[in-house]
Design an enzyme around this catalytic site. Structure first.
Site, PDB file in Angstrom:
ATOM      1  N   HIS A 183     -59.614  46.152  11.769  1.00  0.00           N
ATOM      2  CA  HIS A 183     -58.648  46.337  12.679  1.00  0.00           C
ATOM      3  C   HIS A 183     -57.278  46.310  12.381  1.00  0.00           C
ATOM      4  O   HIS A 183     -57.061  45.678  10.943  1.00  0.00           O
ATOM      5  CB  HIS A 183     -58.764  45.174  13.786  1.00  0.00           C
ATOM      6  CG  HIS A 183     -59.004  43.796  13.074  1.00  0.00           C
ATOM      7  ND1 HIS A 183     -59.893  43.375  12.765  1.00  0.00           N
ATOM      8  CD2 HIS A 183     -58.199  42.813  13.333  1.00  0.00           C
ATOM      9  CE1 HIS A 183     -59.607  42.088  12.032  1.00  0.00           C
ATOM     10  NE2 HIS A 183     -58.705  41.668  12.586  1.00  0.00           N
TER      11      HIS A 183
ATOM     12  N   HIS B 187     -53.150  45.244  13.206  1.00  0.00           N
ATOM     13  CA  HIS B 187     -52.294  44.260  13.943  1.00  0.00           C
ATOM     14  C   HIS B 187     -50.799  45.177  14.297  1.00  0.00           C
ATOM     15  O   HIS B 187     -50.380  45.439  13.091  1.00  0.00           O
ATOM     16  CB  HIS B 187     -52.144  42.973  13.405  1.00  0.00           C
ATOM     17  CG  HIS B 187     -53.496  42.162  13.263  1.00  0.00           C
ATOM     18  ND1 HIS B 187     -53.613  41.146  14.123  1.00  0.00           N
ATOM     19  CD2 HIS B 187     -54.073  42.223  12.289  1.00  0.00           C
ATOM     20  CE1 HIS B 187     -54.656  40.431  13.623  1.00  0.00           C
ATOM     21  NE2 HIS B 187     -55.085  41.155  12.727  1.00  0.00           N
TER      22      HIS B 187
END
Length: 181
Positions: A167, A169
């Site tokens: 992932h 950010h």
């Protein structure tokens, strides 16, 4: 989570105590020598908070490659609600539940396909890696931060990666300082 309230309480108590020391120091110039041994306390508190983040990351790393569903898989499946910012057929972006900036959005691939962390990326995953970065740009535009944002990828326990589903950010909405971390 139980450690957080006591940390917060200690931090508030320390701030009140510091204000009292400042008032006494203003009237007594030799008071600074008494205060010096107490100054490392704030750093010690910060280290404890960091250690709990590091411990959580190390615990998450144990099951990193188990193939078990992550919290992100559950968000993709709509089993857990999320505030979705952007979605297409391969990427999902949603607001972080513990934001570190006014804008803090996570961008994830909808199909993990073994992509638990950037350090384990393979040539066959180049396309999705590019799509994740492009989605980060779209998120920045949607959030009105395209002129100043940061993209961060935590890779492994030493970087405090806590969910082993790659992932990104996307952080912004305030001036971001350098160096980070």
């Amino acid at each position: 989570m139980a450690a957080l309230p006591s940390f917060s309480l200690f931090r508030n108590c320390a701030a009140t105590t510091a204000r009292a020391f400042m008032a006494v120091r203003a009237s007594n110039h030799s008071f600074t020598r008494l205060l010096l041994p107490l100054q490392p306390c704030r750093s010690f508190c910060h280290i404890n908070a960091t250690n709990s983040e590091e411990a959580a990351a190390k615990a998450a790393a144990v099951d990193a490659d188990s193939g078990a569903p992550t919290i992100f898989d559950k968000i993709i499946a709509k089993e857990i609600p999320a505030s979705i910012v952007y979605e297409d057929d391969k990427v999902l972006a949603f607001r972080d539940i513990n934001p570190q900036a006014p804008v803090h959005v996570l961008v994830i691939p909808k199909f993990r396909d073994g992509l638990t962390q950037l350090g384990k990326a393979e040539p066959r995953q180049v396309e999705i890696l590019g799509q994740l970065l492009y989605a980060a740009k779209i998120v920045a535009e949607k959030e009105g931060i395209v002129d100043g944002f940061r993209v961060v990828i935590n890779n492994g326990p030493d970087a405090c990666q806590s969910v082993y589903h790659l992932h990104l950010h996307v952080l912004g909405g305030r001036r971001l300082k350098w160096p980070p971390g």
